[in-house]
Design an enzyme around this catalytic site. Structure first.
Site, PDB file in Angstrom:
ATOM      1  N   ASP A   1     -32.689  50.703  13.759  1.00 22.43           N
ATOM      2  CA  ASP A   1     -33.291  49.616  12.976  1.00 22.43           C
ATOM      3  C   ASP A   1     -34.413  48.899  13.722  1.00 22.43           C
ATOM      4  OD1 ASP A   1     -32.182  49.631  10.496  1.00 22.43           O
ATOM      5  OD2 ASP A   1     -30.485  48.339  11.014  1.00 22.43           O
TER       6      ASP A   1
ATOM      7  N   LYS B   1     -27.066  55.638   1.543  1.00 17.88           N
ATOM      8  CA  LYS B   1     -27.513  56.233   2.808  1.00 17.88           C
ATOM      9  C   LYS B   1     -26.783  57.538   3.085  1.00 17.88           C
ATOM     10  CE  LYS B   1     -27.529  52.105   5.105  1.00 17.88           C
ATOM     11  NZ  LYS B   1     -27.738  50.976   5.871  1.00 17.88           N
TER      12      LYS B   1
ATOM     13  N   GLN C   1     -24.603  47.253   9.867  1.00 16.47           N
ATOM     14  CA  GLN C   1     -24.930  46.937   8.470  1.00 16.47           C
ATOM     15  C   GLN C   1     -24.926  45.410   8.287  1.00 16.47           C
ATOM     16  OE1 GLN C   1     -25.594  49.345   5.979  1.00 16.47           O
ATOM     17  NE2 GLN C   1     -26.198  47.546   4.808  1.00 16.47           N
TER      18      GLN C   1
END
Ligand code: NDP
Length: 282
Positions: free
Chosen positions: A119, A52, A96
């Site tokens: 997200d 990322k 995460q």
């Protein structure tokens, strides 16, 4: 042999456009910044974070990682989220996954400001997703739709079968595909006789995390096959689909690696930029 749905190529193409968009924002003194909270030392998480970061840097987005110890207390995690929610320069926040056992993930997600929820996992954003007025989309689902759209594979009236009902892949993908008038079935471990469903699929998405799950006798000839699975077998990355067996019967098929994975990362960056614009009223 089915045509390859080349996720890597599309991700590179979209990244070029996004880079230009970010450069334009920076000219207006708007700098996309997103923060990832990583708790513990999961080896896969470390790899995802590096991937990322590389992608973010190439596009001009700043990614900050907040590394917390494996035994971090919930109260400190919530305090960090509060701090990031309040920081004006922060446009996106994500936790995460996976998180250690002592962490109450639902409570932590509920704490994220929905306007910074890259997200799309906060309750209000999940609600908006199903209601159809969402302003952010989960990266993997968004990436799959971008891939289908790029290859002009329509969803209206199609029978879509998704193997996997997780909050990060199966469920949000079902919501977005329903929105585009597909007829969607979601399968899981308690589903009896998977192939009874999969054989009817015009588009079959496998997001189970089980190598070799989808075999040629489970698909309808000419189906579109989207393999989300990432499985490490003898040091190699493979999907859920037995590619060699299934590809000759499919009309289109994603490879693993090089299919859905690169688009997930790219789509995440697109969500960061989307939220940055929104946070600045653009
Ligand atoms: P989860 O483990 O959270 O969910 C897996 C889902 O698949 C569950 O709903 C489970 O059912 C179902 N499932 C597992 N095995 C079977 C089976 N044999 N038959 C039917 N259903 C089954 O995983 P994630 O959704 O997080 O990820 C799924 C896979 O996708 C993993 O391999 C992951 O690494 C990969 N992934 C890839 C991404 C990419 O960008 N390419 C992004 C995100 C994930 P039940 O609910 O009953 O347990």
């Amino acid at each position: 042999m089915g045509q390859i749905l080349d996720g890597q190529q599309l991700a590179n193409l979209r990244a070029c456009n996004l880079k230009k968009e970010v450069a334009d924002l920076k000219k207006q003194d708007i700098k996309p910044l997103f923060c990832v909270i990583n708790i513990g030392n999961d080896p896969s998480s470390k790899i995802y974070l590096r991937t990322k970061k590389r992608r973010a840097e190439a596009i001009g987005i700043e990614q900050r990682v907040y590394q917390l110890p494996v035994d971090e207390k919930q109260v400190y995690l919530l305090a960090l989220i509060d701090q990031l929610n309040a920081a004006e320069e922060v446009n996106g926040i994500m936790i995460q996954l996976p998180v250690p056992e002592q962490i109450n993930l639902s409570e932590a997600l509920d704490h994220i400001n929905p306007e910074k929820d890259v997200d799309c996992l906060t309750p209000s954003n999940v609600g908006r997703l199903w209601r159809g007025d969402h302003f952010v989309e989960p990266a993997t689902a968004h990436g799959i739709l971008a891939l289908l759209q790029h290859y002009q594979i329509g969803l209206r009236g199609k029978n879509v079968v998704i193997i996997g009902r997780s909050s990060i892949v199966g469920k949000p993908l079902a919501a977005l595909m329903l929105e585009q008038d597909a007829t969607v079935s979601i399968l899981h471990l308690k589903t009896q006789n998977l192939s009874e469903y999969t054989k009817r699929a015009d588009i079959l998405v496998s997001a189970a995390g089980q190598a070799g799950l989808v075999t040629a006798n489970m698909i309808k000839p000419g189906a579109v096959i989207v393999d989300v699975g990432i499985n490490r077998i003898a040091g190699k990355i493979v999907g859920d689909v037995d590619f060699a067996e299934v590809a000759p019967q499919a009309s289109y098929i994603t490879p693993v690696p090089g299919g859905v994975g690169p688009l997930t990362v790219e789509s995440l960056m697109e969500q960061v930029v989307k939220l940055t614009r929104r946070n600045h009223g653009r």
